[in-house]
Design an enzyme around this catalytic site. Structure first.
Site, short mmCIF file in Angstrom:
data_model
loop_
_atom_site.label_atom_id
_atom_site.label_comp_id
_atom_site.label_asym_id
_atom_site.label_seq_id
_atom_site.Cartn_x
_atom_site.Cartn_y
_atom_site.Cartn_z
N ALA A 287 0.82 -1.21 0.00
CA ALA A 287 0.00 0.00 0.00
C ALA A 287 0.85 1.26 0.00
O ALA A 287 0.47 2.26 -0.61
CB ALA A 287 -0.92 -0.01 1.21
N GLN B 41 -7.45 -1.67 5.01
CA GLN B 41 -8.11 -2.43 6.08
C GLN B 41 -9.55 -2.80 5.73
O GLN B 41 -10.24 -3.40 6.55
CB GLN B 41 -8.07 -1.63 7.39
CG GLN B 41 -6.67 -1.33 7.91
CD GLN B 41 -5.98 -2.55 8.51
OE1 GLN B 41 -6.59 -3.60 8.74
NE2 GLN B 41 -4.67 -2.43 8.76
N CYS C 169 2.41 0.46 13.52
CA CYS C 169 3.24 1.14 12.51
C CYS C 169 3.78 2.48 13.00
O CYS C 169 4.64 3.04 12.37
CB CYS C 169 2.43 1.38 11.25
SG CYS C 169 1.89 -0.14 10.49
N1 PLP Z 1 -2.67 2.03 5.21
C1 PLP Z 1 -3.19 1.38 6.26
C2 PLP Z 1 -4.56 1.72 6.74
C3 PLP Z 1 -2.44 0.39 6.91
O1 PLP Z 1 -2.96 -0.26 7.96
C4 PLP Z 1 -1.14 0.12 6.43
C5 PLP Z 1 -0.28 -0.84 7.17
O2 PLP Z 1 -0.26 -0.85 8.40
C6 PLP Z 1 -0.64 0.80 5.32
C7 PLP Z 1 -1.45 1.76 4.74
C8 PLP Z 1 0.72 0.50 4.75
O3 PLP Z 1 0.66 -0.74 4.08
P1 PLP Z 1 1.96 -1.53 3.54
O4 PLP Z 1 2.54 -2.21 4.72
O5 PLP Z 1 1.43 -2.52 2.54
O6 PLP Z 1 2.86 -0.55 2.88
#
Ligand code: PLP
Length: 748
Positions: A78, A193, A342
């Site tokens: 993402a 999500q 995160c």
């Molecule tokens: N957006 C949301 C709502 C997320 O929960 C996450 C990951 O925690 C991301 C973006 C980032 O995703 P990725 O780990 O695939 O880069």
């Protein structure tokens, strides 16, 4: 086949951070790495097969997210999808004609969104103002704010489902507001999500970009995809060999794409039962909610269940810190997260802060999330494991027992240290359950109250060593909370009973000695045993581990401090344990011998190498230096020399323990120690395993629980706490101390 988030060793309830790959998906991924491994750009049959898989996956993605039109691009995840959307929009906006342009994003958006906006706004020199759209107490975006700013917006970023709270937005209402006032603005919706938890029909909307990530829904890490509406601005973010029709170069991650392929086929197969319908997921959440409430009692949920997907629960346990709850869960094999996995570094959750959740609740939020492929059996096991924690919580005074005959094998007898942001509070409980509390900290009062009530303590005194200038006085508040547990006697400003020469504590005596220096009113309390030996000296901020209190605050005097130290030195002996008001260096336990070794100024004064006048000059210089760094207001400490702690891995620790000459010390808190059996893990005898948490190091020192000639292997969850304890014991002269490297995490 039901694929499990839960292995026999752990109960994984952190699916919003990441999920395991389902076995059936792992099988397909492995097959694509070994058998169907072709490069989709190759003209031969192996390549053609790979290309077919790629395009079939793209078509299935369209069906899953309801995107008959537009583009689907495979990305690394993402975060890359977000970059692509933002860069495409901002490059296109370089020629915009808007005065005072803004970039809008939801205040509860994943950090990947605002950080990407800021980064590319700077790099591309767009100079737009970046504005966070506020949310209400339910986490729902403020449409009035959007309406006010959207006419000037180059881009608006919102999310379908929040990763911390599971709160979902009303995308129709957002769309109406946006498009009524700015039909052309670029709109990105982070759908990470939402996949598998919320129905999506993207072609029926005017969403321009929607990023997705595989690892949030049982596919591998490193694969994701981005939906781009037909006609929306696009600039390739990665140029090169022209793969993905030139929109995203680089050889495609075919194993990851095959994983998505299998995931999509499960989602699309109506006869497959891997993914559970919404009502089943709701019933799972209700079961977990009940288990949490039955176990912890008072729990506050940080989001409404009506506006959130059923796979997330975000809550705070009243009066328990998230650290205590997460440590306990982790020790019992239950993996949950605090706030967002995160976003590290901040003590509160920015998502909950934006929702106006109070600070304590935001700081102590726990996020528990399961995936939509969870089974009834897994949820039942998770609930059973959560409920099993109740006995441990009660035994450790973390919750008040509701049983008539509570089972309490762990209690606070002896000395326990409580800490809050570098400040220390001490509780001493004698054999007959009489107790004294020194330097109570307001934030710790609920905890102290619980201990006093569950242990049925008689509180002989609640004392301050001086009127703390940096914080509120906890004495009066704690006394009022403890009510009849405290003697109803007249006390002075620091809590000492007026006219009392000493406080009697089951054959021990607590005496007060005036020790001005840090402040005029500073006193020390010494706890003497029957032989008149000082076991513990509670000296507030006169003496700190490896340092001395600050004398430059109001009422401070270096000269008075010198006299106080000399007066105390006459009464202390080398084994007396020094209990200070602050422990900036994380020493935990200190005795008079080690204190002298580690504090040159103190040593010089006591051993006559320095006159009182010389002490005063040096101390004033130290305090001036301290003034410059305001972080440790109450004292001046000198950094301790870096000690090289001997590290052991699991196998060598186990081998050493079987030789029968070593002891295992679990430095975790008793509630963590009680949640799993470390003796069994190391195949050592129970009697060779001691539980000495950092909070009880000073007690262990005085009680003689350890011998200087003993061989000790210290452990905790990750190896950090045990390393501190090992350094502490080494400073105190214990010679054969090892740390279990990586802690239990690398031993299980
Ligand atoms: N957006 C949301 C709502 C997320 O929960 C996450 C990951 O925690 C991301 C973006 C980032 O995703 P990725 O780990 O695939 O880069």
């Amino acid at each position: 086949m039901s694929d499990s988030l839960f292995s026999s060793e752990q109960i994984y309830l952190d699916a919003n951070a990441t999920t395991p790959v389902l076995p059936c998906i792992a099988q397909v991924v492995s097959h694509t790495m070994q058998i169907c491994f072709g490069n989709p750009s190759s003209p031969h049959i192996t390549g053609i097969q790979a290309k077919h898989l790629l395009e079939q996956t793209r078509e299935n993605a369209r069906t899953v997210i309801g995107a008959k039109e537009g583009n689907i691009l495979f990305t690394s995840g993402a975060t890359e999808g977000i970059q692509t959307a933002v860069v495409s929009t901002l490059i296109n906006a370089k020629t915009h004609k808007i005065n005072n342009p803004v970039l809008l994003y939801g205040a509860t958006e994943h950090k990947a969104v605002p950080n990407t906006l800021k980064h590319w706004n700077d790099v591309l020199g767009i100079n737009a103002k970046i504005l966070a759209i506020p949310v209400d107490s339910e986490g729902i975006l403020d449409l009035t704010f959007i309406a006010e700013h959207i006419p000037n917006a180059l881009m608006i970023c919102t999310m379908a489902v929040n990763n911390e709270t599971g709160v979902y937005q009303d995308l129709d209402a957002i769309e109406q507001t946006i498009r009524f006032l700015n039909p052309d603005v670029s709109w990105m919706v982070d759908c990470v999500q939402a996949l598998g938890k919320k129905q999506l029909n993207l072609s029926a909307t005017t969403i321009d970009y929607a990023p997705f990530s595989g690892h949030k829904l049982y596919a591998p890490k490193g694969i994701g995809f981005l939906y781009i509406r037909a006609g929306s601005a696009y600039t390739p973010f990665i140029a090169g060999g022209g793969q993905e029709s030139g929109m995203r170069s680089g050889t495609e991650n075919l194993p990851g794409i095959a994983g998505l392929n299998k995931l999509f086929s499960l989602l699309l197969d109506r006869s497959d039962t891997t993914f559970k319908p919404i009502d089943v997921l709701n019933s799972y959440r209700t079961q977990i909610k009940c288990a949490i409430e039955d176990t912890f009692g008072e729990v506050t949920f940080n989001h409404s269940f009506e506006h959130s997907v059923p796979t997330t629960l975000n809550f705070a346990v009243n009066e328990l810190t998230s650290k205590e709850v997460i440590d306990l869960f982790d020790a019992a094999g239950i993996r949950v997260s605090g706030g967002s996995a995160c976003s590290t570094g901040s003590s509160t959750s920015f998502v909950l802060d934006a929702m106006g959740v109070n600070q304590w609740q935001s700081e102590n939020a726990i996020r528990l999330s399961f995936g939509p492929a969870a089974t009834a059996e897994e949820i039942a096991n998770a609930c059973e494991s959560i409920r099993a924690l109740k006995a441990i919580l009660q035994a450790n005074c973390l919750i008040v027992s509701d049983s008539a005959t509570p089972h309490q094998d762990v209690c606070a007898l002896g000395l326990t240290q409580f800490r809050h942001q570098g400040a220390c509070c001490w509780l001493y409980v004698s054999e007959n359950k009489q107790a004294i509390i020194i330097d109570p900290i307001v934030e710790l009062i609920p905890r102290l109250e619980k201990i006093a009530n569950t242990q049925n303590l008689t509180i002989k005194a609640v004392l301050n060593t001086h009127a703390h200038q940096e914080r509120h006085c906890g004495v009066t508040l704690l006394r009022s909370v403890l009510g009849s547990r405290c003697d109803d006697i007249e006390i002075d400003k620091l809590g000492w009973p007026i006219h009392a020469a000493y406080i009697d504590l089951n054959n021990q005596r607590l005496e007060k000695i005036a020790t001005p220096g840090h402040s005029e009113d500073s006193v020390s309390y010494v706890l003497k045993n029957e032989d008149n030996h000082i076991n513990y000296c509670f000296c507030g901020d006169l003496i700190l581990p490896a340092g001395l209190g600050n004398t430059s605050l109001a009422g401070g005097s270096a000269k008075a401090m010198a006299h106080s130290i000399l007066a105390l030195a006459e009464q202390l002996d080398e084994t007396s344990v020094i209990c200070s008001g602050h422990d900036y260096l994380q020493c935990f336990a200190m005795n008079w011998e080690a204190e002298q070794q580690q504090t040159p100024l103190l040593n010089g004064l006591i051993n006559g190498q320095m006159s009182i006048d010389e002490f005063v000059i040096k101390k004033q210089l130290d305090d001036q230096a301290k003034e410059k760094s305001r972080s440790q207001l109450c004292g001046y400490v000198t950094a301790l020399p870096e000690l090289s702690i001997q590290q052991l891995n699991f196998d060598s620790a186990k081998a050493m323990l079987t030789k029968n000459d070593a002891y295992l010390i679990d430095t975790r808190e008793p509630y963590e120690h009680g949640a799993n059996n470390v003796s069994q893990l190391f195949r050592t005898k129970e009697i060779k395993t001691l539980n000495i948490p950092l909070s009880r190091m000073a007690n262990a020192l005085m009680e003689g629980q350890l011998s200087k000639s003993g061989k000790y292997i210290l452990l905790c969850r990750s190896g950090n706490r045990s390393k501190l304890a090992a350094a502490n014991l080494t400073q105190l002269g214990y010679q054969t101390v090892y740390n279990l490297e990586g802690g239990l995490a690398l031993s299980l």
